[in-house]
Motif scaffolding. Structure first.
Motif: not given
Length: 412
Positions: A120-147
């Motif tokens: 449900h996250g805002y796209g721009a904020v999630t993109m920032g999290a993805e860039r941070l994960a790349r800098r860390w050498g890690g990855r993003v986990h997405t929690a799937r929350v039913p509507l």
């Protein structure tokens, strides 16, 4: 629509002189404004205050900018009280995404660190999290929350993705695309117990929720004042608590950089900070005219009315129930499912927004979640039941025709 639908519209709010509330805004009367949630709308008195501040800045810029940090610091105190925060924890930023970017840019490197977000996250904020994960050498986990997830199911879905490798958890207080709450209070308490930093995206919270930071445990929170709180554009807050806050620096280095947090955010080159200085005028206008509790009550009742009217029109058109269960609803915003063929992606939703404004004269928000399109109805004090009746009567049939055309084109 049925008589039941129109009989429950709340009585419109009026100004002190008896005029309709919309008279305090400069909104184009040729448009129906049903999307306060995206960019907000600034009362005339706040626009006038900002214009006066800009004139002061332009008359003597060499006086203005050296004095600006002190004025910003004073403004922070009033805004912090409105949010339920401590002024010493609050920095002013251009928007909620900028606040999230500050966090993403300043967290210390954690080799292989993982970041948890939600679908449900805002796209721009999630993109920032993805860039941070790349800098860390890690990855993003997405929690799937039913509507339609309630508090317990949403909490379990988010925390199931958190592990010892999690270096940051990012959760919306109120989601943008799906107009629902997430249980950030409960998530925050558990994240603190586990020692996992939490960033709460509260973009929609100021004004829509009373004191959104009161009782909330988190390391970072960011929210827009230019949405529901009606402050001028480019006015938002970043709140940071705990030991990590001292590592936060503005995205723009300026002469205030050596100072402590949040003082170092009070001076950022020649940015126009008049919106932050005029924000209190907007808060005071709503507060003194109706009171924020009364404004929120009206917005919620009107949004509920709009949902019933518009959903009834779509249901009658399609034969399928257009009402949407979002599990943890919020005041002032509602979702109604669109006919199949419309807004099945963010790009398609944005295109529909632009077409509806250009061809139907309505500013509305269209969103997509899980491949399904929705209209997100927003209500503020200047809206009336007639706005939603107009959308149901004039726009829904056209949307139905567009949806049929889209389905026909898709099947060729």
């Amino acid at each position: 629509m049925s008589e039941t639908d129109v009989s429950t519209a709340p009585r419109p709010l009026l100004l002190a002189d008896g005029r309709p509330a919309v008279g305090a805004w400069t909104l184009d009367p040729a448009l129906r404004h049903l999307n306060h949630g995206s960019f907000g709308a600034v009362p005339l008195v706040a626009q006038q205050r900002q214009n006066a501040l800009r004139a002061e800045m332009e008359r003597a810029p060499v006086v203005w900018f050296p004095e600006l940090p002190g004025r910003i610091a004073a403004a922070r105190a009033g805004l912090a009280a409105f949010l339920g925060a401590d002024a010493g924890d609050l920095a002013l930023v251009p928007n909620a995404s900028a606040g999230a970017s500050v966090v993403h840019a300043n967290l210390e490197r954690r080799a292989g660190g993982e970041i948890v977000v939600t679908d449900h996250g805002y796209g721009a904020v999630t993109m920032g999290a993805e860039r941070l994960a790349r800098r860390w050498g890690g990855r993003v986990h997405t929690a799937r929350v039913p509507l339609d997830a309630g508090e317990e199911q949403a909490y379990e879905a988010v925390m199931a993705e958190v592990s010892d490798a999690t270096g940051l958890l990012v959760v919306d207080q109120i989601t943008s695309a799906t107009a629902r709450r997430l249980p950030v209070e409960r998530i925050g308490a558990e994240a603190a117990r586990r020692g996992v930093p939490l960033l709460v995206d509260g973009a929609h919270a100021p004004g829509l929720l009373a004191a959104p930071l009161a009782g909330l445990t988190c390391d970072f929170w960011t929210g827009n004042l230019h949405k529901w709180a009606c402050a001028p554009r480019g006015t938002a807050a970043l709140v940071a608590r705990g030991p990590l806050r001292d590592g936060l620096h503005p995205l723009i280095d300026s002469w205030g950089a050596p100072g402590p947090y949040p003082d170092r955010f009070d001076q950022q080159g020649t940015l126009d900070a008049t919106g932050h200085l005029a924000a209190q005028t907007a808060l005071d206008f709503v507060g003194s005219t109706w009171g924020w509790d009364e404004a929120r009550r009206y917005m919620d009742e009107l949004a509920g009315y709009g949902e019933r009217v518009v959903a009834a029109a779509v249901t009658e058109l399609t034969g399928e129930d257009a009402r949407v269960d979002v599990g943890m609803p919020v005041p002032g915003m509602r979702l109604v499912q669109l006919p199949d063929g419309l807004a099945d992606s963010r790009v398609a939703a944005d295109a529909l927004r632009d077409r509806v404004a250009a061809e139907l004269g309505v500013e509305a928000a269209f969103t997509a979640f899980g491949g399904t399109g929705y209209v997100r109805l927003s209500a503020h004090v200047y809206n009336t039941g007639e706005d939603y009746e107009y959308f149901a009567e004039r726009c829904v049939p056209v949307l139905g025709a567009w949806a049929r055309a889209a389905r026909s084109s898709r099947s060729r």
